[in-house]
Design a protein around this motif. Structure first.
Motif, mmCIF file in Angstrom:
data_model
loop_
_atom_site.group_PDB
_atom_site.id
_atom_site.type_symbol
_atom_site.label_atom_id
_atom_site.label_comp_id
_atom_site.label_asym_id
_atom_site.label_seq_id
_atom_site.Cartn_x
_atom_site.Cartn_y
_atom_site.Cartn_z
ATOM 1 N N LEU A 11 14.687 15.969 -0.020
ATOM 2 C CA LEU A 11 15.450 14.875 -0.627
ATOM 3 C C LEU A 11 15.147 14.840 -2.117
ATOM 4 N N PRO A 12 16.008 14.195 -2.898
ATOM 5 C CA PRO A 12 15.649 13.973 -4.299
ATOM 6 C C PRO A 12 14.298 13.251 -4.373
ATOM 7 N N ARG A 13 13.546 13.569 -5.394
ATOM 8 C CA ARG A 13 12.160 13.103 -5.546
ATOM 9 C C ARG A 13 11.978 11.605 -5.251
ATOM 10 N N ASN A 14 12.729 10.742 -5.931
ATOM 11 C CA ASN A 14 12.555 9.300 -5.744
ATOM 12 C C ASN A 14 12.888 8.853 -4.324
ATOM 13 N N ALA A 15 13.922 9.433 -3.749
ATOM 14 C CA ALA A 15 14.296 9.076 -2.376
ATOM 15 C C ALA A 15 13.207 9.505 -1.392
ATOM 16 N N ALA A 16 12.665 10.698 -1.586
ATOM 17 C CA ALA A 16 11.624 11.199 -0.692
ATOM 18 C C ALA A 16 10.395 10.299 -0.703
ATOM 19 N N LEU A 17 10.042 9.792 -1.869
ATOM 20 C CA LEU A 17 8.871 8.926 -1.975
ATOM 21 C C LEU A 17 9.159 7.497 -1.524
ATOM 22 N N ALA A 18 10.421 7.118 -1.451
ATOM 23 C CA ALA A 18 10.777 5.759 -1.054
ATOM 24 C C ALA A 18 11.090 5.605 0.429
ATOM 25 N N ILE B 258 0.954 3.904 7.469
ATOM 26 C CA ILE B 258 0.020 4.388 6.445
ATOM 27 C C ILE B 258 -0.449 5.797 6.778
ATOM 28 N N GLY B 259 -0.745 6.057 8.037
ATOM 29 C CA GLY B 259 -1.179 7.400 8.441
ATOM 30 C C GLY B 259 -0.100 8.445 8.236
ATOM 31 N N VAL C 292 0.845 -1.206 0.000
ATOM 32 C CA VAL C 292 0.000 0.000 0.000
ATOM 33 C C VAL C 292 0.873 1.246 0.000
ATOM 34 N N LEU C 293 1.922 1.248 0.805
ATOM 35 C CA LEU C 293 2.826 2.402 0.855
ATOM 36 C C LEU C 293 3.506 2.636 -0.493
ATOM 37 N N VAL C 294 3.929 1.567 -1.145
ATOM 38 C CA VAL C 294 4.556 1.685 -2.475
ATOM 39 C C VAL C 294 3.541 2.226 -3.474
ATOM 40 N N LEU C 295 2.323 1.722 -3.419
ATOM 41 C CA LEU C 295 1.271 2.210 -4.322
ATOM 42 C C LEU C 295 0.979 3.689 -4.074
ATOM 43 N N MET C 296 0.901 4.090 -2.810
ATOM 44 C CA MET C 296 0.685 5.499 -2.485
ATOM 45 C C MET C 296 1.796 6.360 -3.073
ATOM 46 N N SER C 297 3.030 5.906 -2.960
ATOM 47 C CA SER C 297 4.173 6.659 -3.505
ATOM 48 C C SER C 297 4.121 6.714 -5.025
ATOM 49 N N ALA C 298 3.729 5.619 -5.657
ATOM 50 C CA ALA C 298 3.654 5.593 -7.120
ATOM 51 C C ALA C 298 2.600 6.568 -7.639
ATOM 52 N N VAL C 299 1.459 6.607 -6.971
ATOM 53 C CA VAL C 299 0.406 7.549 -7.366
ATOM 54 C C VAL C 299 0.881 8.982 -7.121
#
Length: 97
Positions: free
Chosen positions: A45-52, A82-83, A12-19
Motif C-alpha cells: 500500500l502507499p506508505r501512509n495508508a500502510a502505517l494507518a 499491539i502484537g 499506542v498504535l498511532v505512536l508506533m506508526s509515527a515512529v
C-alpha cells in the motif's frame, strides 16, 4: 475502564506508526502488507495508508465493541492489535519496507 484502555491502545498504535514512519524505509513510496512464504512481497500500500491500517482498524473494532457492550473482548483485542502491529513493523524494518 475499557474505554480508556481502548483509547490508549489506539494511541499506542498511532505512536508506533509515527515512529516507524521516520525509521523504516524512509524513501519508500509503498510498504509491504503481506509476504509470501518465500519472503517476496505479496501486496503493498502507499506508505501512509500502510502505517494507518492497523490503528484505523483498531478504532473501528473498539467502536463496535463499545456499542455492543462486549467489554470482555477489549483486553484480548488490545493485546492482539499491539502484537500484530509490532510484528508487521518488525518485518518491515527487517525486510526494508
Amino acid at each position: 475502564m475499557m474505554l480508556p484502555l481502548s483509547i490508549a491502545t489506539v494511541a499506542v498504535l498511532v505512536l508506533m506508526s509515527a515512529v516507524a514512519a521516520r525509521r523504516i524505509a524512509p524513501g519508500a513510496e509503498r510498504l509491504t502488507m503481506q509476504w509470501k512464504w518465500n519472503g517476496t512481497p505479496n501486496w503493498s500500500l502507499p506508505r501512509n495508508a500502510a502505517l494507518a491500517v492497523t490503528p484505523a482498524l483498531a478504532a473501528v473494532v473498539f467502536t463496535v465493541v463499545a456499542l455492543r457492550g462486549e467489554t470482555a473482548a477489549v483486553l484480548p483485542a488490545c493485546i492482539a492489535f499491539i502484537g500484530a502491529h509490532a510484528l508487521h513493523l518488525f518485518l518491515l524494518a527487517k525486510r526494508g519496507g
